[in-house]
Design a protein around this motif. Sequence first.
Motif, PDB file in Angstrom:
ATOM      1  N   GLN A  51      10.233  -3.889   7.207  1.00  0.00           N
ATOM      2  CA  GLN A  51       9.293  -4.329   8.439  1.00  0.00           C
ATOM      3  C   GLN A  51       8.079  -3.292   8.211  1.00  0.00           C
ATOM      4  OE1 GLN A  51      10.103  -4.070  12.510  1.00  0.00           O
ATOM      5  NE2 GLN A  51      10.389  -6.255  12.637  1.00  0.00           N
ATOM      6  N   LYS A  52       8.258  -2.143   8.058  1.00  0.00           N
ATOM      7  CA  LYS A  52       7.085  -1.038   8.035  1.00  0.00           C
ATOM      8  C   LYS A  52       6.109  -1.290   6.841  1.00  0.00           C
ATOM      9  CE  LYS A  52       5.814   3.543   8.492  1.00  0.00           C
ATOM     10  NZ  LYS A  52       6.218   4.975   8.895  1.00  0.00           N
ATOM     11  N   SER A  53       6.699  -1.734   5.659  1.00  0.00           N
ATOM     12  CA  SER A  53       5.908  -2.006   4.408  1.00  0.00           C
ATOM     13  C   SER A  53       5.246  -3.299   4.785  1.00  0.00           C
ATOM     14  CB  SER A  53       6.759  -2.259   3.248  1.00  0.00           C
ATOM     15  OG  SER A  53       6.125  -2.902   2.178  1.00  0.00           O
ATOM     16  N   ALA A  60      -3.664  -3.747   6.398  1.00  0.00           N
ATOM     17  CA  ALA A  60      -4.677  -3.584   5.528  1.00  0.00           C
ATOM     18  C   ALA A  60      -5.327  -4.959   5.152  1.00  0.00           C
ATOM     19  CB  ALA A  60      -3.773  -3.054   4.371  1.00  0.00           C
ATOM     20  N   GLU A  61      -4.719  -5.824   5.227  1.00  0.00           N
ATOM     21  CA  GLU A  61      -5.155  -7.138   4.727  1.00  0.00           C
ATOM     22  C   GLU A  61      -6.313  -7.478   5.841  1.00  0.00           C
ATOM     23  OE1 GLU A  61      -1.754  -9.740   4.042  1.00  0.00           O
ATOM     24  OE2 GLU A  61      -1.700  -9.412   1.947  1.00  0.00           O
ATOM     25  N   CYS A  62      -5.788  -7.289   7.148  1.00  0.00           N
ATOM     26  CA  CYS A  62      -6.731  -7.606   8.273  1.00  0.00           C
ATOM     27  C   CYS A  62      -8.016  -6.696   8.270  1.00  0.00           C
ATOM     28  CB  CYS A  62      -6.179  -7.258   9.463  1.00  0.00           C
ATOM     29  SG  CYS A  62      -4.613  -8.394  10.078  1.00  0.00           S
ATOM     30  N   TYR A  63      -7.944  -5.762   7.765  1.00  0.00           N
ATOM     31  CA  TYR A  63      -9.210  -4.998   7.568  1.00  0.00           C
ATOM     32  C   TYR A  63     -10.045  -5.313   6.486  1.00  0.00           C
ATOM     33  CZ  TYR A  63      -7.543  -1.390  10.952  1.00  0.00           C
ATOM     34  OH  TYR A  63      -7.384  -0.786  12.447  1.00  0.00           O
ATOM     35  N   TYR A  64      -9.112  -5.630   5.551  1.00  0.00           N
ATOM     36  CA  TYR A  64      -9.739  -6.277   4.144  1.00  0.00           C
ATOM     37  C   TYR A  64     -10.466  -7.525   4.527  1.00  0.00           C
ATOM     38  CZ  TYR A  64      -9.935  -8.591  -0.598  1.00  0.00           C
ATOM     39  OH  TYR A  64     -10.278  -9.176  -1.597  1.00  0.00           O
ATOM     40  N   THR A  65      -9.819  -8.527   5.314  1.00  0.00           N
ATOM     41  CA  THR A  65     -10.508  -9.777   5.492  1.00  0.00           C
ATOM     42  C   THR A  65     -11.978  -9.405   6.573  1.00  0.00           C
ATOM     43  OG1 THR A  65      -8.452 -10.745   5.445  1.00  0.00           O
ATOM     44  CG2 THR A  65     -10.198 -11.995   6.708  1.00  0.00           C
ATOM     45  N   THR A  66     -11.665  -8.428   7.241  1.00  0.00           N
ATOM     46  CA  THR A  66     -12.991  -8.133   8.166  1.00  0.00           C
ATOM     47  C   THR A  66     -13.832  -7.163   7.766  1.00  0.00           C
ATOM     48  OG1 THR A  66     -11.469  -6.664   9.688  1.00  0.00           O
ATOM     49  CG2 THR A  66     -11.593  -8.880  10.383  1.00  0.00           C
ATOM     50  N   LYS A  67     -13.680  -6.955   6.392  1.00  0.00           N
ATOM     51  CA  LYS A  67     -14.590  -5.923   5.666  1.00  0.00           C
ATOM     52  C   LYS A  67     -14.716  -4.684   6.190  1.00  0.00           C
ATOM     53  CE  LYS A  67     -17.320 -10.099   3.392  1.00  0.00           C
ATOM     54  NZ  LYS A  67     -16.158 -10.689   3.738  1.00  0.00           N
ATOM     55  N   GLN A  68     -13.843  -4.409   6.640  1.00  0.00           N
ATOM     56  CA  GLN A  68     -13.492  -2.832   7.322  1.00  0.00           C
ATOM     57  C   GLN A  68     -12.796  -1.911   6.130  1.00  0.00           C
ATOM     58  OE1 GLN A  68     -12.562  -2.170  11.578  1.00  0.00           O
ATOM     59  NE2 GLN A  68     -12.040  -4.380  11.494  1.00  0.00           N
ATOM     60  N   ASN A  69     -13.580  -1.559   4.903  1.00  0.00           N
ATOM     61  CA  ASN A  69     -12.846  -1.326   3.699  1.00  0.00           C
ATOM     62  C   ASN A  69     -12.254   0.100   3.643  1.00  0.00           C
ATOM     63  OD1 ASN A  69     -13.846  -3.621   2.376  1.00  0.00           O
ATOM     64  ND2 ASN A  69     -15.932  -2.754   1.924  1.00  0.00           N
ATOM     65  N   ARG A  74      -7.104   2.756   3.400  1.00  0.00           N
ATOM     66  CA  ARG A  74      -6.164   3.557   4.189  1.00  0.00           C
ATOM     67  C   ARG A  74      -4.791   3.134   4.232  1.00  0.00           C
ATOM     68  NH1 ARG A  74      -6.153   5.905  10.477  1.00  0.00           N
ATOM     69  NH2 ARG A  74      -3.971   6.477  10.314  1.00  0.00           N
ATOM     70  N   TYR A  75      -4.618   1.924   4.590  1.00  0.00           N
ATOM     71  CA  TYR A  75      -3.317   1.164   4.980  1.00  0.00           C
ATOM     72  C   TYR A  75      -2.864   0.637   3.547  1.00  0.00           C
ATOM     73  CZ  TYR A  75      -4.011   2.448   9.908  1.00  0.00           C
ATOM     74  OH  TYR A  75      -4.067   2.898  11.033  1.00  0.00           O
ATOM     75  N   PHE A  76      -3.727   0.116   2.628  1.00  0.00           N
ATOM     76  CA  PHE A  76      -2.951  -0.231   1.481  1.00  0.00           C
ATOM     77  C   PHE A  76      -2.364   0.907   0.645  1.00  0.00           C
ATOM     78  CE2 PHE A  76      -6.263  -3.878   1.040  1.00  0.00           C
ATOM     79  CZ  PHE A  76      -5.229  -4.754   1.244  1.00  0.00           C
ATOM     80  N   LYS A  77      -3.020   2.049   0.889  1.00  0.00           N
ATOM     81  CA  LYS A  77      -2.549   3.499   0.558  1.00  0.00           C
ATOM     82  C   LYS A  77      -1.160   3.917   1.015  1.00  0.00           C
ATOM     83  CE  LYS A  77      -6.363   5.760  -1.677  1.00  0.00           C
ATOM     84  NZ  LYS A  77      -7.121   7.128  -1.395  1.00  0.00           N
ATOM     85  N   GLU A  78      -1.043   3.722   2.342  1.00  0.00           N
ATOM     86  CA  GLU A  78       0.006   4.152   3.130  1.00  0.00           C
ATOM     87  C   GLU A  78       1.367   3.071   2.695  1.00  0.00           C
ATOM     88  OE1 GLU A  78       0.327   4.740   7.248  1.00  0.00           O
ATOM     89  OE2 GLU A  78      -1.754   5.732   7.219  1.00  0.00           O
ATOM     90  N   CYS A  79       0.785   1.631   2.513  1.00  0.00           N
ATOM     91  CA  CYS A  79       1.858   0.899   1.936  1.00  0.00           C
ATOM     92  C   CYS A  79       2.261   1.268   0.661  1.00  0.00           C
ATOM     93  CB  CYS A  79       1.224  -0.582   1.902  1.00  0.00           C
ATOM     94  SG  CYS A  79       2.424  -1.898   1.301  1.00  0.00           S
ATOM     95  N   LEU A  80       1.481   1.775  -0.367  1.00  0.00           N
ATOM     96  CA  LEU A  80       1.832   2.244  -1.507  1.00  0.00           C
ATOM     97  C   LEU A  80       2.701   3.586  -1.522  1.00  0.00           C
ATOM     98  CD1 LEU A  80      -1.365   1.521  -3.474  1.00  0.00           C
ATOM     99  CD2 LEU A  80       0.888   0.486  -4.170  1.00  0.00           C
ATOM    100  N   ALA A  85       8.119  -2.074  -0.995  1.00  0.00           N
ATOM    101  CA  ALA A  85       7.766  -3.438  -1.495  1.00  0.00           C
ATOM    102  C   ALA A  85       6.577  -3.772  -1.316  1.00  0.00           C
ATOM    103  CB  ALA A  85       8.692  -4.687  -0.500  1.00  0.00           C
ATOM    104  N   ASN A  86       5.950  -4.932  -2.117  1.00  0.00           N
ATOM    105  CA  ASN A  86       4.606  -5.550  -2.067  1.00  0.00           C
ATOM    106  C   ASN A  86       3.549  -4.399  -2.797  1.00  0.00           C
ATOM    107  OD1 ASN A  86       5.126  -7.453  -0.109  1.00  0.00           O
ATOM    108  ND2 ASN A  86       5.395  -5.914   1.452  1.00  0.00           N
ATOM    109  N   GLN A  87       4.167  -3.435  -3.696  1.00  0.00           N
ATOM    110  CA  GLN A  87       3.155  -2.648  -4.494  1.00  0.00           C
ATOM    111  C   GLN A  87       2.183  -3.276  -5.296  1.00  0.00           C
ATOM    112  OE1 GLN A  87       4.349   1.212  -4.607  1.00  0.00           O
ATOM    113  NE2 GLN A  87       4.815   0.187  -2.636  1.00  0.00           N
ATOM    114  N   ASP A  88       2.579  -4.339  -5.948  1.00  0.00           N
ATOM    115  CA  ASP A  88       1.703  -5.092  -6.823  1.00  0.00           C
ATOM    116  C   ASP A  88       0.538  -5.452  -6.145  1.00  0.00           C
ATOM    117  OD1 ASP A  88       3.369  -6.863  -5.826  1.00  0.00           O
ATOM    118  OD2 ASP A  88       3.242  -8.152  -7.736  1.00  0.00           O
ATOM    119  N   LYS A  89       0.934  -6.108  -4.966  1.00  0.00           N
ATOM    120  CA  LYS A  89      -0.130  -6.813  -4.035  1.00  0.00           C
ATOM    121  C   LYS A  89      -0.943  -5.825  -3.449  1.00  0.00           C
ATOM    122  CE  LYS A  89      -0.612 -10.196  -0.448  1.00  0.00           C
ATOM    123  NZ  LYS A  89       0.033 -11.224   0.589  1.00  0.00           N
ATOM    124  N   ALA A  90      -0.386  -4.727  -2.996  1.00  0.00           N
ATOM    125  CA  ALA A  90      -1.334  -3.679  -2.437  1.00  0.00           C
ATOM    126  C   ALA A  90      -2.164  -3.173  -3.375  1.00  0.00           C
ATOM    127  CB  ALA A  90      -0.435  -2.605  -1.852  1.00  0.00           C
TER     128      ALA A  90
END
Length: 212
Positions: A51-53, A60-69, A74-80, A85-90
């Motif tokens: 769930q946390k992943s 991260a995707e919400c920030y990506y979509t709203t262009k808060q790069n 930061r959150y893609f890196k925390e996911c990694l 899971a989701n390593q390749d997507k992140a």
Amino acid sequence: GTPGTATFSHRKDAFYNVAYVYLNKQKYTEAIEYFRLYLQEGDVNGVNKEQKSDVLLRLAECYYTTKQNDLAIRYFKECLDLNYANQDKALYYLSKTYGYKNETDLKIGNLLDIINNYPKSKYIVLAIYEAGLTYRYKNEEEKAKKYFLQLINDYPKSNLTKNAEIEIADIYFKLKDYAKSETLYRKILGENNENRAICSEASSEANSSSIR
């Protein structure tokens, strides 16, 4: 667990579910708020890594979509860092975010991570293609050609294969190898006479190859 931790767990689940309601309605500001509330609850009750992943990736995707790069990064890196899971997507969307910030070396580094370490990923073809495009952007035509050729050879049925062929023909043209450029454009024309968009691009490029 104690009653306190049960309440705590239910609260986290509630934040998670509300965040998804907003996400599904494309209300990203509200989704961000509830995903962050979820994370602020901490991991007192142990970590539900799955769930946390998911929360870190969606945030991260919400920030990506709203262009808060910067926040997306930061959150893609925390996911990694969670490494669940989701390593390749992140990695793929982290690379795209670096691209928007014009940090091309970091972009390429993440793309190569997918190419080298996640060969079965559904993002592999996109990563190879993006690596080619990014090397072209850096005017490193030989490196770009390597990745476009890899895409053509390893994934001949991909819908990006024709794009990769056009890129290679254009690279030959840029490198003043006009004969190879024209031959490849005419091959693309011959194979794609049903596809007007590809034909029109290849035709105009083939003509400019002939003109020198």
